[in-house]
Design an enzyme around this catalytic site. Sequence first.
Site, short mmCIF file in Angstrom:
data_model
loop_
_atom_site.label_atom_id
_atom_site.label_comp_id
_atom_site.label_asym_id
_atom_site.label_seq_id
_atom_site.Cartn_x
_atom_site.Cartn_y
_atom_site.Cartn_z
N SER A 34 -3.12 11.62 4.93
CA SER A 34 -3.60 10.41 5.62
C SER A 34 -4.64 10.78 6.67
O SER A 34 -5.72 11.23 6.31
CB SER A 34 -2.40 9.64 6.19
OG SER A 34 -2.76 8.33 6.56
N HIS A 79 -4.20 6.25 0.74
CA HIS A 79 -3.23 5.17 0.46
C HIS A 79 -3.88 4.06 -0.38
O HIS A 79 -3.69 2.88 -0.13
CB HIS A 79 -2.67 4.60 1.77
CG HIS A 79 -2.13 5.64 2.69
ND1 HIS A 79 -1.18 6.54 2.30
CD2 HIS A 79 -2.42 5.91 4.00
CE1 HIS A 79 -0.89 7.34 3.33
NE2 HIS A 79 -1.63 6.98 4.35
#
Length: 243
Positions: free
Chosen positions: A134, A170
């Site tokens: 991330s 994501h």
Amino acid sequence: MAADTPTIVATSIGLDSRGRDRDDCDAGPVFDLAADLSGATGTPKVCFIGTAGGDSAAQISSVYSALSERFRPSHLELFTMPNIDDVLGHLLSQDVIWVGGGSVANLLALWRLHGWDNHLRQAWQAGVVLGGVSAGSLCWHLGGTTDSFGPQLRPVTNGLGFLPFSNGVHYNSEPERRPLYHRLIADGTLPGGYATDDGVGLVYSGTDLVEAVADRPDCLAYEVQRGADGNAVETIIEPRRLR
């Protein structure tokens, strides 16, 4: 030992939960991949950096729990002060540096304030494998999409730029990520780049993408570029399954 070329493993892959509680985790196969790429001999040394998560004690504890069976874990923190005097020396002594998720905007600001951006570039160039999830994926690129500024996703355009691309994380689990990433590339806010579904990582040798990998089925990587008509063009990259 060190990686043959500067190497980055940029992912949307977190720790594997053992299922007993949220902090009881296992290191997934992406950590073994990063260690293999580093050329580590003996027990690989992995340093975790949790700046993006505010150096959360719970997050750091989870990382030690997850890594201790197969790796020699350590960590670097900035809150309330650096926990190691010789940060550069510590980074250069590692096989893998893994950066956790959270606020990429805060991570970038703090690293630059403390000179860690330069330290990490030196470690990368010396053959220490850089990796992360991330925010720990976005940071190595020129920019991407982030919720660092609030619940509504916004662009971040001041990444470290070790990799001359944008990055989308994501991609399949947060519905606004894909359309925003497309818009930002189409309008020139971000350069073209690569995106990952949850469970997928991108392996870069130098600044070349050499493969995508996955720790689960039914997930993909993507190349997204601005087409001749000014729209974003997305191309699927099939990942190699790690297990």
